[in-house]
Structure formats: structure tokens, C-alpha cells
Enzyme design. Sequence first.
Site, mmCIF file in Angstrom:
data_model
loop_
_atom_site.group_PDB
_atom_site.id
_atom_site.type_symbol
_atom_site.label_atom_id
_atom_site.label_comp_id
_atom_site.label_asym_id
_atom_site.label_seq_id
_atom_site.Cartn_x
_atom_site.Cartn_y
_atom_site.Cartn_z
ATOM 1 N N CYS A 149 0.302 -2.894 1.536
ATOM 2 C CA CYS A 149 1.338 -1.963 2.010
ATOM 3 C C CYS A 149 1.772 -2.245 3.445
ATOM 4 O O CYS A 149 2.917 -2.042 3.802
ATOM 5 C CB CYS A 149 0.830 -0.538 1.904
ATOM 6 N N GLU A 162 0.913 8.252 0.826
ATOM 7 C CA GLU A 162 0.644 6.969 1.511
ATOM 8 C C GLU A 162 1.562 5.942 0.874
ATOM 9 O O GLU A 162 1.269 5.394 -0.186
ATOM 10 C CB GLU A 162 -0.832 6.584 1.328
HETATM 11 P P1 NAD Z 1 3.687 2.714 -7.851
HETATM 12 O O1 NAD Z 1 4.366 3.745 -7.043
HETATM 13 O O2 NAD Z 1 4.480 1.977 -8.879
HETATM 14 O O3 NAD Z 1 2.444 3.337 -8.647
HETATM 15 C C1 NAD Z 1 1.381 4.021 -8.011
HETATM 16 C C2 NAD Z 1 0.716 4.964 -8.997
HETATM 17 O O4 NAD Z 1 1.650 5.954 -9.424
HETATM 18 C C3 NAD Z 1 0.159 4.331 -10.279
HETATM 19 O O5 NAD Z 1 -1.102 4.898 -10.559
HETATM 20 C C4 NAD Z 1 1.175 4.746 -11.341
HETATM 21 O O6 NAD Z 1 0.652 4.880 -12.640
HETATM 22 C C5 NAD Z 1 1.621 6.101 -10.839
HETATM 23 N N1 NAD Z 1 2.972 6.478 -11.286
HETATM 24 C C6 NAD Z 1 4.000 5.680 -11.638
HETATM 25 N N2 NAD Z 1 5.102 6.421 -11.973
HETATM 26 C C7 NAD Z 1 4.737 7.715 -11.804
HETATM 27 C C8 NAD Z 1 5.424 8.978 -11.954
HETATM 28 N N3 NAD Z 1 6.706 9.034 -12.323
HETATM 29 N N4 NAD Z 1 4.749 10.107 -11.654
HETATM 30 C C9 NAD Z 1 3.456 10.052 -11.237
HETATM 31 N N5 NAD Z 1 2.752 8.915 -11.086
HETATM 32 C C10 NAD Z 1 3.384 7.757 -11.369
HETATM 33 O O7 NAD Z 1 3.037 1.718 -6.797
HETATM 34 P P2 NAD Z 1 2.284 0.352 -7.036
HETATM 35 O O8 NAD Z 1 3.258 -0.683 -7.529
HETATM 36 O O9 NAD Z 1 1.050 0.572 -7.836
HETATM 37 O O10 NAD Z 1 1.841 -0.022 -5.533
HETATM 38 C C11 NAD Z 1 2.689 -0.686 -4.647
HETATM 39 C C12 NAD Z 1 3.314 0.277 -3.654
HETATM 40 O O11 NAD Z 1 2.292 1.067 -3.059
HETATM 41 C C13 NAD Z 1 3.978 -0.437 -2.493
HETATM 42 O O12 NAD Z 1 5.173 0.226 -2.157
HETATM 43 C C14 NAD Z 1 2.965 -0.314 -1.367
HETATM 44 O O13 NAD Z 1 3.515 -0.434 -0.081
HETATM 45 C C15 NAD Z 1 2.387 1.035 -1.629
HETATM 46 N N6 NAD Z 1 1.048 1.137 -1.053
HETATM 47 C C16 NAD Z 1 0.823 1.968 -0.005
HETATM 48 C C17 NAD Z 1 -0.444 2.035 0.593
HETATM 49 C C18 NAD Z 1 -0.730 2.924 1.766
HETATM 50 O O14 NAD Z 1 -1.914 3.140 2.037
HETATM 51 N N7 NAD Z 1 0.245 3.443 2.470
HETATM 52 C C19 NAD Z 1 -1.472 1.254 0.088
HETATM 53 C C20 NAD Z 1 -1.212 0.426 -0.998
HETATM 54 C C21 NAD Z 1 0.041 0.377 -1.576
#
Ligand code: NAD
Length: 467
Positions: free
Chosen positions: A243, A209
Amino acid sequence: MSELHSMLRTMKTAHIDAGPADISTRKQRLKKSIALLKDNYTALCGAMSDDFGHRSHYQSVLADIMSAIGALKHSHDHLDEWIKPEHVDDIDGGIQAWIQQQPVGVVGVISPWNFPLNLAFGPLASIFAAGNRAMLKPSELTPRTSALLKELVAQYFDPQELTVVTGGADVGKAFSALPFDHLVFTGSGAVGKHIMRAAAENLVPVTLELGGKSPVVVDSDYDITIAAARTLTVKTFNTGQICMSPDYIMIPEGSESAFQAASAEFIEQSFPSMIDNEDYTTIITDRHFARLVAMLDDARDKGANVVSLAPQGEPDYDTKTRKMAIHLIFGVTEEMDVMQEEIFGPLFPVKTYTQLDDTIEYINAHDRPLAAYLFSDNSANQDKFAQHTTSGALVINDVMTHASLNDLPFGGVGGSGIGAYHGLHGFREFTHAKPVVVQTPQGESGLRLRAPYSQETLEAMTSFLDA
Ligand code: NAD
């Protein structure tokens, strides 16, 4: 073996030993999730607000608590109907067949900071309904919420049903390398690529997502005041940190001042003040705040006309409180950072067009967005836009409405994600649809395969092919 591996192994063993969760176990897990949220919503909203700096209490109750409870309740109330095996009728030779809805096992969930509870319990509403157990890794950017969630989950759940693992990117990395039966990741596309690579090592199916640049298009026939108000209602919610928040808007050439006036009027009515306004949420961290300021400077340096909608007498943004006003950015070009990256904040590029077809062409030349929003009362244009653009979802004459309709699949396409959940679609995402076939005592269909092969059957087959 690492601690995470042994946790997962224990849960997988428990899943196999207990056999598939029956309806009552599934409902109990859903009810426990609802109870956790209901009993502790004040503390959870407080933790979210402390994590953000300030998070509107109204927004937290609506978008994190109520919406998660709504999804859990929807699963609870529809489970009896979803779980029924699907019988296949009228098969030749008396064979019986059905599709058994089988839990996949233990599902990993990695969630982001922007709606820490909604994006943990939303997937769990589907995962539990489908009879699975789960390990959850919430975001390190909401440390108080994640710690409280871990504590509460330990109180309400058996650790073999649901466990929370806290930590940053390193823990996320180790977590995504575990041999889950399915892995759900909500977050950025950049991290999504790492997740998919890690999952591929164990051939773990993924639901991704992700985000992206969700466009808003206003048709020339549509009232720009209504379009501005509906769009900014969502753009100001969580200060654009959603998002599927409108990322940029395309309006007919010549309607710029009408759009600016309508936007200013909306802000004046909804947010007459900003810094001390309880309804206005802060930007999550200093790093995210600095990124948005840099994007604004980059747009200005490259020639954009930036219009701040900060309330009179207040700054455009305040580093101390991390509050930032909505900024309309006119005259954007592709070279600007605001048109290169998902914004995830209160900056709003405004593009103009002459033909509606130009907007379709522009959208198609970029990554497929999580959502597209069209304001138009012209049914031919609605249809053309729907047919010729591809996005996770399309909402006409509103913004983000699709996310709260539990019967619709929620997910992206291409760059905005893989797979979908919510309601029945979520139940299916985390269920293995296993075909079960019962042969008749005569077993006639199998005899066609058995040697010695008959010349007569071969001739019947070839005459069918030659016909
Ligand atoms: P992010 O990708 O930075 O982090 C998300 C999660 O991934 C966190 O729990 C983080 O600890 C973990 N993570 C970070 N690096 C990792 C790695 N190398 N391997 C595994 N896990 C890792 O995202 P964010 O800044 O927390 O959220 C914002 C982003 O999420 C935006 O792009 C937004 O559009 C998207 N988003 C999508 C939805 C949806 O339902 N489609 C909903 C909310 C947010």
C-alpha cells in the site's frame, strides 16, 4: 437471522456476560496469536507462496510473520502501562474524575491479500490489547492462506474470541453490513467507500486503511544513487504490491540518466535474474498481471519512454510465471493510466521538476497519499515539505521505515484512509475512552443548575461576560 448475524450476536453476548477482559485474558489472546504464527509459519509461508504463484520466503517471514509477531509482542509488553485509567487532577469543588479505558466489544476486520497475515494480526494486536473480540474476513485472493488461517484460528481460539469467515466480495458485503462495535477495513479506496456506506447504516465506527499514490521526491542536493537504491529496495519488495510502495518519483530535471543508471545498477546487484529468482515475487493473479501490462501499453501508446530493467537475456515480463521486471516510465503525462491509478506493481513513473515547490504543488493537487518520501539534506526544504504537504506519514531520506516503528500511528488521511493503529495508537483506536466522574457529598457544582435561579449568580455570570 443470517449465520453471520448469529455469530456476531453470540460474540457480543459473550463479551457482555464475561465483563471487560482483564489484563491476563488480553495477554493470553496476544500470546495465542504469537503461538499460532510461530508454530505454523512454515505452512503459512507455503500457503502464501502457493497463493501468489511464488512468494519470496524471506519476504513472507519478514513482512508477514516477524512483523505481526513484533506488533503482538509490543502490545503484550506495553499493555500494563496503556490500560491504566487516566486520572484528571485539580478539579474545582473536590470532584474526582478519570478516563476509563473500556473495550468497545466485537470488532470486524476485513483484510487484503498483499500481506494476508500482517494485515490480519496487525489490527488484532491492537484489538486484543484493547480487550475486544474479533471476526476476521481475509481475502478470497489468497484462498489457501485464508483456509489455513481459519483452521488454525479454530484450533488456537475459542470461537467467541476470534472467528474467521472466508469468502469473496459477497461475503465481504454481508460482513460489512453487520452491527459491529467497530469495523477495520484494509483495502482499496473503491471498496472502502462501500464499507463506509454499509457501516453508516448501523453507525458503526470505521478504521479505513486504504492505498493511493505515494510519491518520492529527490531534492537537487541529494545523492541520486542512494535515493534510487533506497527507493527500489521497497519498490521491489513484494514486487511493488504494498500500500505504501513508492508509486512515482519526482527528480530534478537533467538527472534522468543518472537515475536510470543508478536504478539499473541496483537491480543488477539485487536481482541479477528474475524468472528463476526465489527472492522475486510474482504478481498475485492473471487479472492483476494483465492490468499492469495494459498500463504499460497505455503509457507507451501515449508517448512515454518505457525502460525495462529486466536482467539481460530475460523477458520484460512472463505471462506464465507472472513475473514482471521493474519498468521506469519517463515522460509521463496525467492522461496515462499509470498517473491516474494506484499502480500496485513494478511500474515506476519518473517525473522531473525544476523547483522543489513544483513537487509540493503537484502533490497537493492530488489525493492525499498514504505516505510521502523526501530525499533531502536541506533542513529548510525538509521543513517546507513537511509543513506544506499532507500525507498519512512522511519519511525523509528513506522509504517505508515508519511502518515498522510500533510507537508511530499508522494510517492514511483523506483519500488514503481514516483512523490509525499500531502500538498505543491502536490500543486507543479500539478502546472507548469513557469519562467517569464522582460527585462530592455536597454536590455543589450541580446546584448551579437548580431552580429557582438566583439573581446574584446571574449577575455574576453577566458581569463576567460584559467584562
Ligand atoms: P480490495 O479492496 O479489493 O479488497 C479488500 C477486502 O475487501 C477483501 O477481503 C475483499 O474480499 C473485500 N471486499 C471486496 N469487495 C467488497 C465489498 N463490496 N464489500 C465488502 N468487502 C469487500 O483490496 P485488495 O486488492 O485486496 O488490496 C489492495 C488494496 O489495498 C490497495 O489499494 C492497497 O493500497 C490497499 N492496502 C492498504 C493497506 C494499508 O494498510 N493502508 C495495506 C495493504 C493494502
